[in-house]
Design a protein around this motif. Structure first.
Motif, PDB file in Angstrom:
ATOM      1  N   MET A   1     -18.069  51.879  48.593  1.00 40.96           N
ATOM      2  CA  MET A   1     -19.035  51.683  47.544  1.00 40.96           C
ATOM      3  C   MET A   1     -18.514  50.672  46.516  1.00 40.96           C
ATOM      4  N   GLN A   2     -17.304  50.849  46.074  1.00 34.85           N
ATOM      5  CA  GLN A   2     -16.737  49.939  45.076  1.00 34.85           C
ATOM      6  C   GLN A   2     -16.553  48.545  45.671  1.00 34.85           C
ATOM      7  N   ILE A   3     -16.194  48.459  46.933  1.00 35.82           N
ATOM      8  CA  ILE A   3     -15.999  47.156  47.586  1.00 35.82           C
ATOM      9  C   ILE A   3     -17.323  46.398  47.627  1.00 35.82           C
ATOM     10  N   GLU A   4     -18.397  47.099  47.959  1.00 33.89           N
ATOM     11  CA  GLU A   4     -19.714  46.458  48.004  1.00 33.89           C
ATOM     12  C   GLU A   4     -20.120  45.956  46.619  1.00 33.89           C
ATOM     13  N   ARG A   5     -19.866  46.752  45.595  1.00 33.90           N
ATOM     14  CA  ARG A   5     -20.198  46.366  44.228  1.00 33.90           C
ATOM     15  C   ARG A   5     -19.401  45.126  43.812  1.00 33.90           C
ATOM     16  N   LEU A   6     -18.131  45.102  44.193  1.00 34.75           N
ATOM     17  CA  LEU A   6     -17.298  43.943  43.862  1.00 34.75           C
ATOM     18  C   LEU A   6     -17.741  42.701  44.629  1.00 34.75           C
ATOM     19  N   LYS A   7     -18.166  42.876  45.870  1.00 37.32           N
ATOM     20  CA  LYS A   7     -18.675  41.737  46.648  1.00 37.32           C
ATOM     21  C   LYS A   7     -19.940  41.175  46.008  1.00 37.32           C
ATOM     22  N   GLU A   8     -20.816  42.046  45.541  1.00 38.44           N
ATOM     23  CA  GLU A   8     -22.041  41.601  44.877  1.00 38.44           C
ATOM     24  C   GLU A   8     -21.712  40.874  43.573  1.00 38.44           C
ATOM     25  N   ALA A   9     -20.777  41.437  42.821  1.00 34.29           N
ATOM     26  CA  ALA A   9     -20.365  40.803  41.566  1.00 34.29           C
ATOM     27  C   ALA A   9     -19.744  39.433  41.843  1.00 34.29           C
ATOM     28  N   ASN A  10     -18.961  39.339  42.882  1.00 29.64           N
ATOM     29  CA  ASN A  10     -18.330  38.075  43.265  1.00 29.64           C
ATOM     30  C   ASN A  10     -19.388  37.047  43.650  1.00 29.64           C
ATOM     31  N   ALA A  11     -20.378  37.476  44.430  1.00 29.02           N
ATOM     32  CA  ALA A  11     -21.447  36.568  44.845  1.00 29.02           C
ATOM     33  C   ALA A  11     -22.241  36.080  43.629  1.00 29.02           C
ATOM     34  N   THR A  12     -22.504  36.982  42.699  1.00 23.57           N
ATOM     35  CA  THR A  12     -23.221  36.616  41.480  1.00 23.57           C
ATOM     36  C   THR A  12     -22.424  35.599  40.670  1.00 23.57           C
ATOM     37  N   LEU A  13     -21.143  35.837  40.537  1.00 19.21           N
ATOM     38  CA  LEU A  13     -20.288  34.910  39.784  1.00 19.21           C
ATOM     39  C   LEU A  13     -20.206  33.547  40.461  1.00 19.21           C
ATOM     40  N   LYS A  14     -20.147  33.525  41.787  1.00 19.13           N
ATOM     41  CA  LYS A  14     -20.120  32.244  42.506  1.00 19.13           C
ATOM     42  C   LYS A  14     -21.409  31.469  42.274  1.00 19.13           C
ATOM     43  N   THR A  15     -22.541  32.162  42.276  1.00 18.84           N
ATOM     44  CA  THR A  15     -23.831  31.506  42.028  1.00 18.84           C
ATOM     45  C   THR A  15     -23.881  30.937  40.619  1.00 18.84           C
ATOM     46  N   ARG A  16     -23.441  31.728  39.649  1.00 19.26           N
ATOM     47  CA  ARG A  16     -23.411  31.244  38.268  1.00 19.26           C
ATOM     48  C   ARG A  16     -22.499  30.036  38.120  1.00 19.26           C
ATOM     49  N   LEU A  17     -21.370  30.054  38.796  1.00 17.98           N
ATOM     50  CA  LEU A  17     -20.430  28.938  38.734  1.00 17.98           C
ATOM     51  C   LEU A  17     -21.037  27.678  39.345  1.00 17.98           C
ATOM     52  N   GLU A  18     -21.732  27.813  40.453  1.00 14.25           N
ATOM     53  CA  GLU A  18     -22.382  26.662  41.084  1.00 14.25           C
ATOM     54  C   GLU A  18     -23.465  26.087  40.173  1.00 14.25           C
ATOM     55  N   GLN A  19     -24.231  26.972  39.538  1.00 19.94           N
ATOM     56  CA  GLN A  19     -25.271  26.516  38.606  1.00 19.94           C
ATOM     57  C   GLN A  19     -24.657  25.795  37.417  1.00 19.94           C
ATOM     58  N   ARG A  20     -23.567  26.332  36.900  1.00 22.98           N
ATOM     59  CA  ARG A  20     -22.892  25.700  35.761  1.00 22.98           C
ATOM     60  C   ARG A  20     -22.339  24.339  36.142  1.00 22.98           C
ATOM     61  N   ASP A  21     -21.749  24.254  37.331  1.00 23.23           N
ATOM     62  CA  ASP A  21     -21.209  22.972  37.787  1.00 23.23           C
ATOM     63  C   ASP A  21     -22.319  21.929  37.939  1.00 23.23           C
ATOM     64  N   ALA A  22     -23.467  22.345  38.466  1.00 22.09           N
ATOM     65  CA  ALA A  22     -24.594  21.429  38.618  1.00 22.09           C
ATOM     66  C   ALA A  22     -25.094  20.968  37.250  1.00 22.09           C
ATOM     67  N   GLU A  23     -25.172  21.886  36.300  1.00 29.36           N
ATOM     68  CA  GLU A  23     -25.610  21.535  34.954  1.00 29.36           C
ATOM     69  C   GLU A  23     -24.620  20.584  34.286  1.00 29.36           C
ATOM     70  N   LEU A  24     -23.338  20.825  34.481  1.00 31.48           N
ATOM     71  CA  LEU A  24     -22.320  19.932  33.915  1.00 31.48           C
ATOM     72  C   LEU A  24     -22.446  18.522  34.482  1.00 31.48           C
ATOM     73  N   GLU A  25     -22.691  18.412  35.765  1.00 34.44           N
ATOM     74  CA  GLU A  25     -22.864  17.090  36.377  1.00 34.44           C
ATOM     75  C   GLU A  25     -24.078  16.379  35.793  1.00 34.44           C
ATOM     76  N   THR A  26     -25.155  17.132  35.594  1.00 30.93           N
ATOM     77  CA  THR A  26     -26.358  16.551  34.999  1.00 30.93           C
ATOM     78  C   THR A  26     -26.060  16.049  33.593  1.00 30.93           C
ATOM     79  N   LEU A  27     -25.357  16.847  32.808  1.00 27.20           N
ATOM     80  CA  LEU A  27     -25.021  16.453  31.441  1.00 27.20           C
ATOM     81  C   LEU A  27     -24.059  15.263  31.406  1.00 27.20           C
TER      82      LEU A  27
END
Length: 75
Positions: A1-27
């Motif tokens: 259960m905890q492993i699945e929660r951490l995997k989801e949190a990791n996936a969410t953080l990776k998505t946020r990081l990709e979005q931030r990187d794309a925004e930084l490139e635009t700026l």
């Protein structure tokens, strides 16, 4: 259960990081274009000043008084 929660949190953080990187490139691209435009405008102003100085028939307008609106303004 905890492993699945951490995997989801990791996936969410990776998505946020990709979005931030794309925004930084635009700026960064916007900043490059803005600086390029400012530099081009500066060069044009310098060229026009040199051109007007060479004509000899152009005078600088004295600065306006503080607190007064320029001619033709609505203020």
């Amino acid at each position: 259960m905890q492993i699945e929660r951490l995997k989801e949190a990791n996936a969410t953080l990776k998505t946020r990081l990709e979005q931030r990187d794309a925004e930084l490139e635009t700026l960064k691209d916007f900043k490059r274009r803005a600086l390029s435009q400012i530099a081009a405008q500066h060069l044009e102003i310098e060229r026009l000043r040199e051109q007007s100085a060479g004509l000899g028939n152009v005078r600088r307008i004295p600065p306006g008084r503080v607190g007064t609106a320029p001619y033709g303004s609505c203020s």
